[in-house]
Design a protein around this motif. Structure first.
Motif, PDB file in Angstrom:
ATOM      1  N   THR A  16       0.835  -1.197   0.000  1.00 13.80           N
ATOM      2  CA  THR A  16       0.000   0.000   0.000  1.00 13.80           C
ATOM      3  C   THR A  16       0.874   1.252   0.000  1.00 13.80           C
ATOM      4  N   LEU A  18       0.850   5.397   0.294  1.00 16.53           N
ATOM      5  CA  LEU A  18       0.061   6.528   0.761  1.00 16.53           C
ATOM      6  C   LEU A  18       0.679   7.806   0.204  1.00 16.53           C
ATOM      7  N   LYS A  40      -2.179  -1.079  -3.869  1.00 18.05           N
ATOM      8  CA  LYS A  40      -3.241  -0.228  -3.343  1.00 18.05           C
ATOM      9  C   LYS A  40      -2.663   1.166  -3.125  1.00 18.05           C
ATOM     10  N   ILE A  42      -3.536   5.054  -1.359  1.00 24.30           N
ATOM     11  CA  ILE A  42      -4.340   5.971  -0.564  1.00 24.30           C
ATOM     12  C   ILE A  42      -3.827   7.367  -0.866  1.00 24.30           C
ATOM     13  N   THR A  44      -4.477  11.890  -0.679  1.00 25.87           N
ATOM     14  CA  THR A  44      -5.208  13.082  -0.248  1.00 25.87           C
ATOM     15  C   THR A  44      -5.256  14.088  -1.395  1.00 25.87           C
ATOM     16  N   CYS A  60      -7.870   2.282  -5.249  1.00 26.50           N
ATOM     17  CA  CYS A  60      -7.473   3.647  -4.933  1.00 26.50           C
ATOM     18  C   CYS A  60      -8.497   4.279  -3.990  1.00 26.50           C
ATOM     19  N   HIS A  61      -8.012   4.743  -2.845  1.00 25.17           N
ATOM     20  CA  HIS A  61      -8.866   5.351  -1.828  1.00 25.17           C
ATOM     21  C   HIS A  61      -8.499   6.822  -1.720  1.00 25.17           C
ATOM     22  N   VAL A  80      -8.097   6.453   7.462  1.00 31.16           N
ATOM     23  CA  VAL A  80      -7.142   5.442   7.006  1.00 31.16           C
ATOM     24  C   VAL A  80      -7.161   4.246   7.956  1.00 31.16           C
ATOM     25  N   LEU A  83     -10.006   1.988   7.320  1.00 31.51           N
ATOM     26  CA  LEU A  83      -9.858   1.148   6.133  1.00 31.51           C
ATOM     27  C   LEU A  83      -9.216  -0.196   6.469  1.00 31.51           C
ATOM     28  N   TRP A  87       0.121   1.156   5.520  1.00 33.68           N
ATOM     29  CA  TRP A  87       0.927   1.639   4.404  1.00 33.68           C
ATOM     30  C   TRP A  87       2.362   1.120   4.471  1.00 33.68           C
TER      31      TRP A  87
END
Length: 288
Positions: A16, A18, A40, A42, A44, A60-61, A80, A83, A87
């Protein structure tokens, strides 16, 4: 966490990434690259205009988050955690060039805000998100540097000093945390929204605008692919080689032909690629 540099996209989806400011030009490119390899992601964002292509990605979040707002960051870290993802690498693409004018002519509150966005706010984010890392391996943390480490970039003091703070913090956090491979990379001249902002800002000098226009016409500068590849190369080298240091994507010999010499130098000298006083001891008495 190392992503294989191969054409194959068959890698574990357990990793993951971030990305703070995924809506930036660099952040968006990195996100697409990692997603294409099965990771994956994440991210902002503050403006949703640039992230349309990511909205329908299953892995993708995306979270609306103002990094300069402490409560917004706290809300993001809480989301996060909900979820249930840990990360493996945190990449901060946050950058704010304003005010683009001389320090003594700038509004000080605006100048201070810029310093905070370019340094303290990103460190607050890391502080909040650190407990949410994957503790089964050394986690990666990547910041982006700006110009000015070795010269005076006129009228960009807030941006410059903030980024230099991040550079020193990489060294400090590396020394304090054996579980982090933390480094900062200078992308060099790369076509991004920052250059568009320079052309529009009324405080920027005519000379600076002419130089920026010339760069924008010449080509891409440092390619986004090179930035991605450099981050992956440094991640692959691990903590001994990369952590605590600052690197230039455009100028350092990290590519395959010369990388062995660079690795050797970094192993031999713990002071290499760090903020240091150099050649200042020539007048000091030598030990017997």
């Amino acid at each position: 966490m190392v992503l294989p540099m191969t054409s194959s996209k068959k890698i574990s989806k357990l990793k993951t990434i971030l990305i703070l400011s995924i809506s930036s030009d660099i952040g968006l490119f990195l996100a697409r690259q990692y997603l294409s390899y099965g990771y994956k992601v994440i991210g902002t964002f503050r403006s949703s205009e640039s992230i349309g292509s990511l909205k329908d990605q299953a892995n993708c979040h995306l979270f609306d988050c103002d990094v300069h707002d402490a409560q917004s960051l706290k809300n993001f870290s809480r989301q996060v955690k909900q979820l249930g993802l840990k990360w493996d690498m945190l990449i901060s693409c946050v950058g704010y060039p304003n005010p683009m004018q001389a320090f003594l002519k700038a509004d000080f509150d605006h100048w201070q805000q810029s310093v905070e966005i370019n340094s303290l706010d990103q460190l607050r984010a890391l502080h909040l998100l650190y407990p949410l890392r994957n503790t089964q391996s050394i986690a990666g943390v990547v910041f982006f540097a700006g110009g000015g480490s070795n010269s005076a970039v006129v009228n960009f003091s807030a941006y410059t000093i903030g980024k230099i703070m991040l550079t020193k913090m990489c060294e400090l956090l590396d020394a304090e945390n054996p579980d982090l491979n933390i480094f900062i990379v200078g992308p060099g001249l790369t076509k991004t929204k920052i250059h568009e902002a320079i052309l529009k800002d009324p405080h920027v000098s005519k000379e600076k605008k002419i130089a920026t226009q010339k760069f924008m016409k010449q080509g891409q500068g440092t390619s986004l692919q090179d930035i991605f590849d450099c981050i992956q190369w440094l991640s692959a080298q691990g903590k001994e080689i990369a952590s605590g240091r600052n690197f230039s994507v455009a100028h350092d010999p990290w590519r395959s032909v010369t990388s062995k010499k660079l690795i050797k130098q970094l192993k031999l000298n713990a002071n290499s690629y760090k903020l240091r006083r150099q050649d200042n001891d020539f007048m000091q008495p030598k030990g017997k």
